[in-house]
Write an enzyme that holds these catalytic residues in place. Sequence first.
Site, PDB file in Angstrom:
ATOM      1  N   ARG A  39      20.292  -7.921  40.477  1.00 52.33           N
ATOM      2  CA  ARG A  39      21.121  -7.304  39.723  1.00 52.33           C
ATOM      3  C   ARG A  39      20.758  -6.360  40.821  1.00 52.33           C
ATOM      4  O   ARG A  39      19.892  -5.667  41.708  1.00 52.33           O
ATOM      5  CB  ARG A  39      20.553  -6.148  38.681  1.00 52.33           C
TER       6      ARG A  39
ATOM      7  N   GLY B 196       5.602   9.138  -1.224  1.00 49.69           N
ATOM      8  CA  GLY B 196       4.604  10.514  -0.754  1.00 49.69           C
ATOM      9  C   GLY B 196       3.435  10.595  -0.479  1.00 49.69           C
ATOM     10  O   GLY B 196       2.557  11.319  -0.264  1.00 49.69           O
TER      11      GLY B 196
ATOM     12  N   GLU C  50       3.441   4.259  -0.358  1.00 46.07           N
ATOM     13  CA  GLU C  50       3.970   4.910  -1.346  1.00 46.07           C
ATOM     14  C   GLU C  50       5.410   6.165  -0.740  1.00 46.07           C
ATOM     15  O   GLU C  50       4.657   6.273   0.747  1.00 46.07           O
ATOM     16  CB  GLU C  50       2.732   5.246  -2.609  1.00 46.07           C
TER      17      GLU C  50
ATOM     18  N   GLY D  58      19.908   0.067  33.364  1.00 44.47           N
ATOM     19  CA  GLY D  58      20.836   1.161  33.035  1.00 44.47           C
ATOM     20  C   GLY D  58      21.651   0.566  32.148  1.00 44.47           C
ATOM     21  O   GLY D  58      21.092   0.317  30.862  1.00 44.47           O
ATOM     22  N   GLY D  59      22.985   0.621  32.399  1.00 46.79           N
ATOM     23  CA  GLY D  59      23.794   0.790  31.057  1.00 46.79           C
ATOM     24  C   GLY D  59      24.197  -0.247  30.370  1.00 46.79           C
ATOM     25  O   GLY D  59      23.975  -0.277  28.977  1.00 46.79           O
TER      26      GLY D  59
ATOM     27  N   MET E 132       0.792  -1.035   0.346  1.00 50.23           N
ATOM     28  CA  MET E 132      -0.155   0.271   0.540  1.00 50.23           C
ATOM     29  C   MET E 132       0.980   1.528   0.369  1.00 50.23           C
ATOM     30  O   MET E 132       0.502   2.072  -0.606  1.00 50.23           O
ATOM     31  CB  MET E 132      -0.968  -0.197   1.035  1.00 50.23           C
TER      32      MET E 132
ATOM     33  N   GLU F 118      -5.472  -6.015  10.991  1.00 51.75           N
ATOM     34  CA  GLU F 118      -4.314  -4.823  10.407  1.00 51.75           C
ATOM     35  C   GLU F 118      -3.903  -4.765  11.999  1.00 51.75           C
ATOM     36  O   GLU F 118      -2.995  -4.735  12.664  1.00 51.75           O
ATOM     37  CB  GLU F 118      -4.339  -4.682   9.416  1.00 51.75           C
TER      38      GLU F 118
ATOM     39  N   GLY G  34      -0.479   2.752   9.471  1.00 48.85           N
ATOM     40  CA  GLY G  34      -1.480   4.407  10.108  1.00 48.85           C
ATOM     41  C   GLY G  34      -1.007   4.462  11.049  1.00 48.85           C
ATOM     42  O   GLY G  34      -0.625   3.940  12.289  1.00 48.85           O
TER      43      GLY G  34
END
Length: 389
Positions: free
Chosen positions: A278, A140, A138, A349-350, A136, A252, A374
């Site tokens: 952790r 533009g 495009e 964290g990191g 579907m 969809e 959409g």
Amino acid sequence: MAITLAPGARRPLFDDVHDDYRESFRRFLKAEVVPHHEQWQHDHITSRELYTKAAEHGFLAMAVPEEYGGSGVDDWRFNAVLSEEAAYAGVQSSWMGPNVHNDLGLPYLRAAANEEQKERWYPGVASGESILALAMTEPGTGSDLSAISTKAKRDGDHYIVNGGKTFISNGINADLVVTAVRTGDDPHRGLSMIVIERGMDGFERGNQIHKRGQHANDTAELFFNDCKVPVENLLGEEGTGFAQLMAHLIPERLGLAVSSIACAEAALDLTLDYVKERKAFGKPIGSFQNSRFVLADLHTKVTITRAFMDQTIQKYVDGTCTVPEAAMAKFWTTDLLSEVTDACVQLFGGYGYTTEYKISEMWADARVNRIYAGTNEIMKELVGRSLGL
């Protein structure tokens, strides 16, 4: 198992047969998808063998009637099971291609293909040898389907198609591309759907589009340069394309919502395990008040959203789900997924920003969900109009 369910609990949406199907698919993912996911991520495409193996095990094109080689199962809850389990297994982008085949391409054939087309296409679709895509978007047009400009001009017993599509999932693997084309000048009544097949003169594919996330989902530009397509490949009547597109947007968007809430549940599960193990300042980071408050907030939102989604899935199965309800499901779940994965990366964290930990992949994969099917801004516009605004 998602954190929103107690061990052994059943969601009322599903029956025993769905539970058995879910367990079978879990085993399939563990054996046939999880071991290859990292390689497919690197390749930016899954193996075509995934489709044939999925078909062999009953996970592809389930709704194709038995006389054409399918299972003849018309129950969308099975589609939901596949999307959820792929998310829980952490291989959502690897299963995106089969999802496109099942949830985006096949519904158009089921609704509009004539008997000759069914006999020609269904066996390959059911076996996984003919992979489906839906074209579907495009360069533009984006979400504005009425602005589609790819033209199909009748020339005897062929259409001559000129134009291009972009961001097409299964763009490289696809053998049958259900394509929205312009056969007339009217923004809506001038649209038609046509199936363009691999190898047709004038059909070319661009390179794979390398995205920031969802790497295993092959995505490409498609080009049609005086592409000759037999009139027999017109899907439905000329001028019915816009109506067909509108009719299939609900599943969809619901499919994306199903995947998004499942991914959010999976991200929370992963993060809960991490923050319990952790340690910082001598104790688990999950024991800090900020961590508890963040996770309590997200857990509550996900739990409430799961209840709404199961209700909405049931309404779709019953044939009562509306366009605004599907739009609400799409924008809410995809916004929530981004919120959840971003907060989870912060709690890691990191390490959450490294490829060593799955949460970084989930975070990157989540972002596009707010754009495709959409944009969320368009979804809110649909909901707003339904309120009489």
